[in-house]
Design a protein around this motif. Structure first.
Motif: not given
Length: 81
Positions: A73-74, A28-29, A7-8, A31
């Motif tokens: 990431w990703p 990042r969370y 999970y993110k 996107n």
């Protein structure tokens, strides 16, 4: 049995940061480009007469730092079946 992808997690990265990694972690969370997060944060700070700037140190304190052995990431897509 199928394996679920991880999970993110909202974390401050250790590699892609300008001050503390808050904007990079949010980017990042969600996107989105961290530069866009920084611009939105700067505009919000100006529009709220500096009140939005109080959120940055709070997020810095509350967001955990990404572990050194965290995947890039990703994360790469899972392989095979």
């Amino acid at each position: 049995m199928t394996e679920n992808p991880p999970y993110k997690q909202l974390r401050r990265p250790t590699t892609d940061r300008v001050v503390a990694g808050v904007a990079s972690g949010l980017g990042r969370y969600f996107n989105v480009d961290p530069v866009l997060v920084r611009v939105v944060f700067a505009v919000a700070t100006v529009l709220t007469a500096g009140v939005a700037a109080l959120a940055y140190p709070v997020m810095w304190f509350l967001m955990p730092e990404e572990p050194a052995d965290a995947p890039a990431w990703p994360a790469p897509p899972p392989t095979g079946s």
